[in-house]
Design a protein around this motif. Structure first.
Motif, short mmCIF file in Angstrom:
data_model
loop_
_atom_site.label_atom_id
_atom_site.label_comp_id
_atom_site.label_asym_id
_atom_site.label_seq_id
_atom_site.Cartn_x
_atom_site.Cartn_y
_atom_site.Cartn_z
N LEU A 55 -10.30 -3.47 8.28
CA LEU A 55 -9.05 -3.40 7.48
C LEU A 55 -7.94 -3.27 8.62
O LEU A 55 -8.33 -2.48 9.58
N PHE A 103 -0.53 0.33 0.44
CA PHE A 103 -0.01 -1.05 0.22
C PHE A 103 -0.74 -1.52 -0.94
O PHE A 103 -0.09 -2.27 -1.88
N PHE A 138 8.49 -7.09 -6.09
CA PHE A 138 7.63 -6.06 -5.43
C PHE A 138 8.30 -4.78 -4.88
O PHE A 138 7.75 -3.55 -5.02
N ALA A 174 2.16 -13.55 -0.42
CA ALA A 174 3.06 -12.72 -0.22
C ALA A 174 3.74 -12.38 -1.50
O ALA A 174 3.62 -13.02 -2.55
N GLY A 175 4.61 -11.26 -1.69
CA GLY A 175 5.43 -11.12 -2.76
C GLY A 175 6.26 -12.27 -3.42
O GLY A 175 6.35 -12.59 -4.61
N GLN A 203 14.91 10.95 6.26
CA GLN A 203 14.49 9.81 5.23
C GLN A 203 15.50 8.52 5.87
O GLN A 203 14.89 7.40 6.15
N ILE A 233 -2.38 -12.44 -4.95
CA ILE A 233 -2.16 -11.04 -4.30
C ILE A 233 -2.95 -10.21 -5.00
O ILE A 233 -3.72 -9.25 -4.35
N PHE A 275 2.15 -4.34 -8.48
CA PHE A 275 2.91 -5.59 -8.70
C PHE A 275 2.14 -6.63 -9.64
O PHE A 275 2.76 -7.05 -10.70
N LEU A 278 -2.30 -10.04 2.55
CA LEU A 278 -1.21 -9.57 1.82
C LEU A 278 0.01 -8.80 2.37
O LEU A 278 -0.08 -8.04 3.07
N ALA A 279 1.22 -9.66 2.24
CA ALA A 279 2.31 -9.30 2.56
C ALA A 279 3.34 -9.12 1.69
O ALA A 279 3.33 -9.29 0.51
N GLU A 280 4.08 -7.96 2.13
CA GLU A 280 5.31 -7.88 1.14
C GLU A 280 6.34 -8.96 0.93
O GLU A 280 6.63 -9.33 0.09
N TYR A 282 -3.40 1.45 4.37
CA TYR A 282 -3.85 0.38 3.45
C TYR A 282 -3.93 0.47 2.08
O TYR A 282 -3.51 -0.42 1.12
N VAL A 286 -3.43 -2.77 8.97
CA VAL A 286 -2.09 -2.89 8.45
C VAL A 286 -1.14 -3.68 9.22
O VAL A 286 -1.05 -3.47 10.50
N SER A 337 5.58 -6.67 6.38
CA SER A 337 4.75 -5.65 6.27
C SER A 337 3.76 -6.14 5.48
O SER A 337 3.75 -7.03 4.75
N GLY A 338 2.25 -5.50 5.36
CA GLY A 338 1.40 -6.04 4.52
C GLY A 338 0.03 -5.51 4.99
O GLY A 338 -0.15 -4.58 5.86
N THR A 339 -0.90 -6.09 4.56
CA THR A 339 -2.37 -5.62 5.04
C THR A 339 -3.20 -6.65 5.34
O THR A 339 -3.06 -7.93 4.75
N LEU A 360 -11.87 1.85 11.97
CA LEU A 360 -11.24 2.17 11.03
C LEU A 360 -10.91 3.93 11.17
O LEU A 360 -11.65 4.36 11.66
#
Lengths: 288, 158
Positions: free
Chosen positions: B67, A223, A154, B34-35, B138, A63, A230, B105-107, A220, B69, B91-93, A212
């Motif tokens: 890139l 995150f 995380f 991922a995390g 929120q 990561i 992390f 990369l994912a959560e 991006y 998301v 979620s992630g990128t 983009l």
């Protein structure tokens, strides 16, 4: 004047009492033994925590490398017209782990010594806050604690990233200062770069990236900040546990040496006391 | 003679170059972390389909750098040996770099066979009730995200 002299004399009298009594030595011996027990069990605890931290760190390294890759590939440089910098110090709340926290703080302190106007610090963990707030208290914009009791998740990292982004501090570039874990006996204080939307958008190589818009880059970056945090928190936790393990091992060894020395003195003194008592008895008998 | 030799060397070296370049072009340096778990680390795969907020798209080797998301949904990885692996991401990128390396990369991510459909449906109803009881903006946004994720989960589990 006289009173002062008397007080001083009494003080000296207490200081130069010659040989320690048996009681005092046995009390010291006992306390050192207790300390050794504590350091030994702390070592065992951190050894177990370290094993877990290292296992988790192996999982997280991709990561961190993945998040870093984009900055390297796109050759993003800090903008020259925005001198504001953000420094995130990754430490924890707990001490007794060698120099892991001080080396992070020292790195930041040398940077602040060069320029304390444009650098703001985010302290993760009480230790960096305690060290840095003495001289550079006004540079700290955010501090968080309750780090290090449990392994970082995380969720923690994303909360922190959220807090950093919500602090509304406008920075051109930044860095995360953390201890990179190398092996059980060594770690290296390293930095990870962090950039703002403006500096990424200004990068000349960004044009090769397709379709983009600012919103995508913003999400991006948010995150990727969370992933980098992390990753660095995991590295920091692992270095901390391994360093605590070595520190506690050394402390137990030193306590062992001290116990040996104290036992020797204790036995000598005991013998001396017995001899003195015998002499007293014999000389008393012969005087009769 | 000497000229011919140098020319033949030139030819072989060029032939070598093209093979190397072609070998390079067909490779995709794919990382999916991922995390909670690492799925691929620098592996070479055929194709990856990802759901993103700018639309779902497939990534083949030599994709144009971009890139994106990630949106909650299923990432399909077509492996070299023909197998397809479907992994749910919350979620992630996604990063596709110039050198044809791809990072996802994912959560949090799990293979879809690990998802329990009834639990996912339960989560959906729970987050829907959360939305109706949300007091401020929120909490409302958080509940909306929860609904989005659980809807995707239900869809992936089916």
């Amino acid at each position: 004047m006289l009173g002062k002299a008397v007080v001083q004399n009494a003080f000296f009298g207490q200081q130069q009492r010659g040989m320690a009594t048996l009681k005092a030595i046995s009390m010291r011996l006992k306390s050192v033994k207790n300390i050794q027990k504590i350091t030994q069990s702390m070592k065992m605890v951190s050894a177990a925590k370290y094993a877990r931290a290292e296992r988790e760190l192996k999982q997280v390294r991709p990561i961190g490398n993945g998040a870093k890759q984009f900055y390297e590939q796109a050759e993003i440089a800090p903008p020259e017209d925005v001198p504001q910098k953000l420094v995130i110090a990754i430490t924890s709340d707990r001490g007794l782990c060698g120099a892991v926290h001080t080396s992070v703080a020292r790195h930041i302190r040398t940077e602040l010594a060069k320029d304390d106007q444009n650098i703001k610090v985010v302290c993760v963990g009480d230790k960096s806050k305690a060290i840095l707030s003495r001289i550079y208290g006004k540079n700290i914009i955010l501090a968080c604690n309750e780090i290090g009791r449990l392994p970082p998740t995380f969720g923690d990292a994303s909360k922190l990233a959220d807090a950093v982004l919500k602090s509304e501090y406008k920075f051109g570039s930044g860095e995360i200062v953390y201890n990179r874990f190398k092996s059980v006996v060594s770690y290296q204080t390293s930095i990870l770069p962090v950039y703002s939307l403006q500096s990424v958008a200004a990068s000349p190589k960004l044009s090769i990236y397709d379709s983009l818009d600012d919103e995508v880059i913003q999400s991006y970056l948010e995150f990727s900040l969370a992933s980098l945090l992390f990753y660095s928190m995991k590295e920091g936790a692992c270095s901390e546990q391994s360093s605590r393990m070595t520190a506690m091992d050394n402390a137990s060894k030193n306590a062992g040496e001290m116990i040996d020395k104290l036992t020797l003195t204790f036995n000598r003194t005991r013998q001396a006391v017995i001899t003195r008592e015998l002499i007293e008895i014999i000389s008393g008998a012969s005087a009769l | 003679m000497a000229a011919m030799r140098s020319m033949s060397r030139l030819l072989t070296s060029r032939a070598l170059n093209t093979t190397i370049r072609r070998g390079y072009a067909e490779e995709m340096n794919f990382t999916f972390a991922a995390g909670n778990q690492v799925f691929y680390d620098g592996k070479s795969v055929k194709q990856v389909d990802v759901p993103s907020f700018s639309g779902s798209f497939g990534i083949l080797p030599k994709h144009v750098p971009t890139l994106a998301v990630l949106k909650p949904g299923v990432v399909s990885v077509y492996e070299e040996d023909g197998g397809v692996k479907k992994i749910f991401v919350s979620s992630g990128t996604v990063t596709i770099n110039e050198d044809s390396s791809v990072q996802i990369l994912a959560e949090e991510a799990h293979p879809i066979e690990n998802i329990d459909a009834s639990a996912a449906r339960e989560l959906l109803t729970k987050s829907q009730s959360q939305l109706s009881s949300a007091a401020n903006d929120q909490a409302k946004a958080e509940a909306e995200i929860a609904i989005e994720v659980s809807e995707a989960l239900v869809k992936a589990a089916e």
